[in-house]
Design a protein around this motif. Structure first.
Motif, PDB file in Angstrom:
ATOM      1  N   ILE A   1       0.854  -1.181   0.000  1.00 42.83           N
ATOM      2  CA  ILE A   1       0.000   0.000   0.000  1.00 42.83           C
ATOM      3  C   ILE A   1       0.889   1.229   0.000  1.00 42.83           C
ATOM      4  N   GLN A   2       0.643   2.147  -0.933  1.00 43.20           N
ATOM      5  CA  GLN A   2       1.401   3.385  -0.977  1.00 43.20           C
ATOM      6  C   GLN A   2       0.996   4.287   0.185  1.00 43.20           C
ATOM      7  N   ILE A   3       1.963   4.938   0.775  1.00 40.15           N
ATOM      8  CA  ILE A   3       1.703   5.788   1.937  1.00 40.15           C
ATOM      9  C   ILE A   3       1.500   7.227   1.489  1.00 40.15           C
ATOM     10  N   ASN A   4       0.377   7.810   1.926  1.00 38.29           N
ATOM     11  CA  ASN A   4       0.067   9.199   1.613  1.00 38.29           C
ATOM     12  C   ASN A   4      -0.140   9.984   2.912  1.00 38.29           C
ATOM     13  N   GLU A   5      -0.374  11.269   2.793  1.00 31.88           N
ATOM     14  CA  GLU A   5      -0.524  12.127   3.974  1.00 31.88           C
ATOM     15  C   GLU A   5      -1.707  11.721   4.856  1.00 31.88           C
ATOM     16  N   PRO A   6      -2.890  11.399   4.282  1.00 31.21           N
ATOM     17  CA  PRO A   6      -3.998  10.952   5.148  1.00 31.21           C
ATOM     18  C   PRO A   6      -3.648   9.743   6.000  1.00 31.21           C
ATOM     19  N   LEU A   7      -2.847   8.817   5.452  1.00 29.58           N
ATOM     20  CA  LEU A   7      -2.453   7.644   6.225  1.00 29.58           C
ATOM     21  C   LEU A   7      -1.520   8.041   7.368  1.00 29.58           C
ATOM     22  N   LEU A   8      -0.615   8.976   7.108  1.00 24.86           N
ATOM     23  CA  LEU A   8       0.244   9.480   8.192  1.00 24.86           C
ATOM     24  C   LEU A   8      -0.598  10.104   9.295  1.00 24.86           C
ATOM     25  N   ASN A   9      -1.621  10.860   8.902  1.00 25.35           N
ATOM     26  CA  ASN A   9      -2.498  11.498   9.890  1.00 25.35           C
ATOM     27  C   ASN A   9      -3.247  10.454  10.709  1.00 25.35           C
ATOM     28  N   THR A  10      -3.673   9.376  10.057  1.00 26.04           N
ATOM     29  CA  THR A  10      -4.351   8.285  10.769  1.00 26.04           C
ATOM     30  C   THR A  10      -3.423   7.675  11.818  1.00 26.04           C
ATOM     31  N   TRP A  11      -2.166   7.508  11.454  1.00 23.69           N
ATOM     32  CA  TRP A  11      -1.194   6.920  12.383  1.00 23.69           C
ATOM     33  C   TRP A  11      -0.714   7.908  13.444  1.00 23.69           C
TER      34      TRP A  11
END
Length: 200
Positions: free
Chosen positions: A56-66
């Motif tokens: 899965i490619q990591i994007n800014e929304p995923l960073l925010n989720t983490w």
């Protein structure tokens, strides 16, 4: 071989997922919506969650989720990359395996090494691993890096060929042997003080 992990129930849990965060390198035309770090020239490092059987490619929304920032992602991905076992082999041994050379010709006359992951997939980033770089240097001494594709790099002993010849080789390989979406760069690179740099 990386363990295959089911993404269901894991992707939003950073403490579970952080062990399979890693990076790969790509060129500037493949960056849309991706968290990235500029490496040098036209090469960027991007980040993925590597499940072995998929990623899965990591994007800014995923960073925010983490709840982490890009600096933390970079640090964790670098640590995970450094414990990978790189695959480093001579160009001749690869050609022998492919049936294009006989065993008698497998003597590394080219002075080239292939550097990639054990899976030989999305492995160009491995040359950024200090351990892999040291292994190459022990075998070749000072060397140039040729971006063969997003899957691997070729390392060649300096003074084996001129830089202009190497640039022509990279450009020719990209145009004739590498799919457009798997091309990395037409530049030739070297390491200066531990950092990748474009050879001018």
């Amino acid at each position: 071989m990386k363990a295959e992990i089911n993404a269901n129930g894991y992707i939003e849990n950073y403490e579970k997922i952080k062990y399979v965060l890693t990076g790969e390198i790509t060129e500037r035309n493949n960056l849309e919506n991706r968290v990235r770090v500029h490496v040098c020239g036209d090469i960027y490092k991007v980040f993925i969650v590597d499940f072995g059987n998929s990623n899965i490619q990591i994007n800014e929304p995923l960073l925010n989720t983490w709840g982490i920032d890009k600096a933390t992602l970079y640090k964790v991905a670098e640590a995970n990359t450094e414990i990978e076992t790189p695959l480093i082999k001579t160009l001749e041994s690869e050609l022998t395996e492919l049936g294009k050379l006989t065993a008698d010709e497998d003597d590394n006359e080219s002075g080239m090494l292939i550097v990639t992951t054990q899976e030989k997939i999305m492995g160009a980033h491995v040359i950024l691993n200090p351990r892999a770089r040291m292994m190459v240097q022990r075998k070749l001494g000072d060397f140039y890096v040729l971006p063969s594709s997003i899957h691997e790099t070729l390392c060649i002993k300096k003074k084996k060929q001129t830089v202009d010849d190497l640039k022509w080789i990279v450009k020719d390989i990209n145009e004739t042997q590498v799919a457009p979406d798997e091309r990395l760069s037409n530049n030739v690179f070297e390491f200066v003080d531990g950092r990748l740099r474009v050879v001018r």
